[in-house]
Design a protein around this motif. Structure first.
Motif, PDB file in Angstrom:
ATOM      1  N   ILE A   1       6.454   8.690 -14.522  1.00 18.37           N
ATOM      2  CA  ILE A   1       7.073   9.379 -13.384  1.00 18.37           C
ATOM      3  C   ILE A   1       8.129  10.363 -13.877  1.00 18.37           C
ATOM      4  O   ILE A   1       8.182  11.521 -13.447  1.00 18.37           O
ATOM      5  CB  ILE A   1       7.701   8.359 -12.413  1.00 18.37           C
ATOM      6  CG1 ILE A   1       6.614   7.534 -11.721  1.00 18.37           C
ATOM      7  CG2 ILE A   1       8.546   9.084 -11.351  1.00 18.37           C
ATOM      8  CD1 ILE A   1       7.159   6.379 -10.894  1.00 18.37           C
TER       9      ILE A   1
ATOM     10  N   SER B   1       6.892   3.082  -2.373  1.00 21.23           N
ATOM     11  CA  SER B   1       6.016   2.050  -2.931  1.00 21.23           C
ATOM     12  C   SER B   1       6.837   0.925  -3.555  1.00 21.23           C
ATOM     13  O   SER B   1       6.502  -0.253  -3.426  1.00 21.23           O
ATOM     14  CB  SER B   1       5.082   2.659  -3.978  1.00 21.23           C
ATOM     15  OG  SER B   1       4.201   3.587  -3.391  1.00 21.23           O
ATOM     16  N   PHE B   2       7.926   1.296  -4.238  1.00 19.59           N
ATOM     17  CA  PHE B   2       8.790   0.292  -4.857  1.00 19.59           C
ATOM     18  C   PHE B   2       9.413  -0.623  -3.800  1.00 19.59           C
ATOM     19  O   PHE B   2       9.617  -1.820  -4.032  1.00 19.59           O
ATOM     20  CB  PHE B   2       9.887   0.969  -5.667  1.00 19.59           C
ATOM     21  CG  PHE B   2      10.793   0.012  -6.388  1.00 19.59           C
ATOM     22  CD1 PHE B   2      10.378  -0.602  -7.565  1.00 19.59           C
ATOM     23  CD2 PHE B   2      12.052  -0.282  -5.887  1.00 19.59           C
ATOM     24  CE1 PHE B   2      11.208  -1.496  -8.227  1.00 19.59           C
ATOM     25  CE2 PHE B   2      12.885  -1.168  -6.541  1.00 19.59           C
ATOM     26  CZ  PHE B   2      12.462  -1.777  -7.711  1.00 19.59           C
TER      27      PHE B   2
ATOM     28  N   TRP C   1       2.016   4.540  -9.650  1.00 18.65           N
ATOM     29  CA  TRP C   1       3.066   4.157 -10.588  1.00 18.65           C
ATOM     30  C   TRP C   1       4.221   3.461  -9.856  1.00 18.65           C
ATOM     31  O   TRP C   1       4.794   2.504 -10.369  1.00 18.65           O
ATOM     32  CB  TRP C   1       3.570   5.385 -11.329  1.00 18.65           C
ATOM     33  CG  TRP C   1       2.540   5.964 -12.256  1.00 18.65           C
ATOM     34  CD1 TRP C   1       1.511   5.289 -12.855  1.00 18.65           C
ATOM     35  CD2 TRP C   1       2.425   7.322 -12.688  1.00 18.65           C
ATOM     36  NE1 TRP C   1       0.768   6.146 -13.634  1.00 18.65           N
ATOM     37  CE2 TRP C   1       1.297   7.399 -13.556  1.00 18.65           C
ATOM     38  CE3 TRP C   1       3.145   8.487 -12.434  1.00 18.65           C
ATOM     39  CZ2 TRP C   1       0.903   8.578 -14.167  1.00 18.65           C
ATOM     40  CZ3 TRP C   1       2.759   9.669 -13.034  1.00 18.65           C
ATOM     41  CH2 TRP C   1       1.647   9.717 -13.891  1.00 18.65           C
ATOM     42  N   GLY C   2       4.545   3.941  -8.660  1.00 19.35           N
ATOM     43  CA  GLY C   2       5.589   3.299  -7.872  1.00 19.35           C
ATOM     44  C   GLY C   2       5.206   1.883  -7.462  1.00 19.35           C
ATOM     45  O   GLY C   2       6.036   0.971  -7.478  1.00 19.35           O
ATOM     46  N   GLN C   3       3.944   1.710  -7.089  1.00 16.67           N
ATOM     47  CA  GLN C   3       3.476   0.371  -6.694  1.00 16.67           C
ATOM     48  C   GLN C   3       3.503  -0.583  -7.879  1.00 16.67           C
ATOM     49  O   GLN C   3       3.815  -1.764  -7.737  1.00 16.67           O
ATOM     50  CB  GLN C   3       2.055   0.484  -6.117  1.00 16.67           C
ATOM     51  CG  GLN C   3       1.535  -0.791  -5.497  1.00 16.67           C
ATOM     52  CD  GLN C   3       0.484  -1.478  -6.359  1.00 16.67           C
ATOM     53  OE1 GLN C   3       0.281  -1.107  -7.517  1.00 16.67           O
ATOM     54  NE2 GLN C   3      -0.160  -2.474  -5.802  1.00 16.67           N
TER      55      GLN C   3
ATOM     56  N   SER D   1       6.986  -1.752  -8.288  1.00 14.66           N
ATOM     57  CA  SER D   1       7.312  -2.706  -7.240  1.00 14.66           C
ATOM     58  C   SER D   1       6.755  -4.095  -7.542  1.00 14.66           C
ATOM     59  O   SER D   1       7.461  -5.105  -7.436  1.00 14.66           O
ATOM     60  CB  SER D   1       6.755  -2.206  -5.893  1.00 14.66           C
ATOM     61  OG  SER D   1       6.969  -3.155  -4.870  1.00 14.66           O
TER      62      SER D   1
ATOM     63  N   THR E   1      -0.332   9.069  -7.558  1.00 18.01           N
ATOM     64  CA  THR E   1       0.980   9.699  -7.666  1.00 18.01           C
ATOM     65  C   THR E   1       0.863  11.223  -7.677  1.00 18.01           C
ATOM     66  O   THR E   1       1.603  11.916  -6.964  1.00 18.01           O
ATOM     67  CB  THR E   1       1.695   9.222  -8.943  1.00 18.01           C
ATOM     68  OG1 THR E   1       1.848   7.800  -8.899  1.00 18.01           O
ATOM     69  CG2 THR E   1       3.064   9.870  -9.062  1.00 18.01           C
TER      70      THR E   1
ATOM     71  N   GLU F   1       7.358   8.975  -3.055  1.00 17.60           N
ATOM     72  CA  GLU F   1       6.232   8.034  -3.013  1.00 17.60           C
ATOM     73  C   GLU F   1       6.530   6.815  -3.871  1.00 17.60           C
ATOM     74  O   GLU F   1       6.258   5.677  -3.472  1.00 17.60           O
ATOM     75  CB  GLU F   1       4.968   8.734  -3.508  1.00 17.60           C
ATOM     76  CG  GLU F   1       3.702   7.877  -3.443  1.00 17.60           C
ATOM     77  CD  GLU F   1       3.533   6.943  -4.637  1.00 17.60           C
ATOM     78  OE1 GLU F   1       2.957   5.840  -4.457  1.00 17.60           O
ATOM     79  OE2 GLU F   1       3.979   7.301  -5.743  1.00 17.60           O
ATOM     80  N   ALA F   2       7.099   7.053  -5.056  1.00 15.11           N
ATOM     81  CA  ALA F   2       7.435   5.946  -5.940  1.00 15.11           C
ATOM     82  C   ALA F   2       8.489   5.044  -5.300  1.00 15.11           C
ATOM     83  O   ALA F   2       8.415   3.807  -5.396  1.00 15.11           O
ATOM     84  CB  ALA F   2       7.933   6.480  -7.281  1.00 15.11           C
ATOM     85  N   THR F   3       9.462   5.658  -4.621  1.00 15.12           N
ATOM     86  CA  THR F   3      10.518   4.887  -3.975  1.00 15.12           C
ATOM     87  C   THR F   3       9.976   4.038  -2.841  1.00 15.12           C
ATOM     88  O   THR F   3      10.289   2.845  -2.730  1.00 15.12           O
ATOM     89  CB  THR F   3      11.618   5.832  -3.440  1.00 15.12           C
ATOM     90  OG1 THR F   3      12.147   6.612  -4.514  1.00 15.12           O
ATOM     91  CG2 THR F   3      12.745   5.037  -2.790  1.00 15.12           C
TER      92      THR F   3
END
Length: 290
Positions: A262, A222-223, A234-236, A239, A84, A218-220
């Protein structure tokens, strides 16, 4: 030389070391940076190690419990900071480079050149950036971390370019720019040697904003399942927890930590950005805040 160093230290002390927002923001950032660097030392287990009881609640052995695959969540949070933060900083630097160059050029040159560059920016601003990123990610053969950084960096510079242009328009009318022209300095030299140092606080404030935006993007992605599945971020984690119905199992210890990290890291960049804008506001006599 000694006088210059003394002046720089006074500026650092006045605007950063004595600025509460800067101290808190930098403290949080350093905390997460140290965690990312020392991840193999801090994490009790490998992030992909399976062998524990699935859905085990937090305990002394597993501080944040165990996910549905039998993996230690605390270890994944620690290692997830690496991806992240790396994506945020590298994509933010790419975004800043493009945004600063376009903004400086459009603001300094003005006229037809500035209008063409700003019309290009306006066209791309109409396109939903996140939707465009999702389409690009879906068509790429593989979504590695490099592709992720390139996509985010190449599509996130538009607002920064407009901000830098507005500041450059003001600076381009000042006497030191006329003096530089009289000395025979070229366009690029004036842009980067004369104007850029005078708008560094604004550039830095925009930079920390785009770094925050890159981390959230990136979090979005990955989610939504468009990140690199081989990397733990953290996004993964959010998800995977959503896909495995962590809400139904009341596994807050799986969902809350990455989301909190995040939000906290993004908040730290916001504080740092505001502290740099304080420099510009105090020097220019304005009241600026993010």
């Amino acid at each position: 030389m000694k006088q210059e160093k003394s002046d720089r230290y006074l500026i650092l002390e006045k605007y950063l070391l004595k600025n509460t927002k800067a101290k808190v923001g930098i403290g949080i950032l350093l905390f997460f940076t140290v965690i990312a660097i020392l991840a193999p030392v801090i994490a009790p287990y490998a992030p992909d190690e399976m062998g524990f009881v699935p859905w085990e609640k937090p305990s002394a052995e597993h501080l944040l419990g165990v996910n549905s695959y039998g993996q230690d969540i605390f270890s994944q949070v620690i290692y997830g900071s690496r991806v992240t933060i790396s994506v945020g900083i590298l994509a933010g630097l790419l975004t800043s480079f493009i945004g600063v160059f376009v903004g400086l050029l459009a603001g300094y040159k003005g006229g037809r050149t500035g209008e063409i560059l700003m019309r290009i920016v306006d066209v791309f601003l109409v396109i939903p950036t996140l939707a465009f990123m999702i389409i690009l990610a879906a068509f790429l053969p593989s979504m590695g971390i490099l592709n992720l950084i390139m996509i985010i960096g190449a599509l996130s510079w538009l607002w920064m370019a407009r901000s830098i242009r507005s500041q450059t328009l003001s600076e381009a009318r000042r006497e030191y720019v006329d003096a530089a022209k009289a000395q025979g300095m070229g366009t690029i030299e004036i842009m980067f040697k004369e104007i850029l140092p005078n708008i560094i606080p604004v550039v830095t404030a925009n930079m920390v904003m785009v770094v925050t935006q890159a981390m959230l993007t990136e979090a979005t992605l990955s989610f939504l399942g468009l990140g690199d599945p081989s990397l733990i971020s953290w996004g993964q984690m959010l998800s995977v927890s959503f896909d495995n119905n962590a809400i139904l199992y009341n596994a807050w210890y799986w969902m809350f930590p990455p989301g909190f990290c995040i939000a906290t890291l993004g908040f730290s960049f916001m504080l740092i950005g505001n502290s740099f804008l304080d420099i510009y506001a105090n020097d220019r006599g304005g009241a600026v805040s993010l």
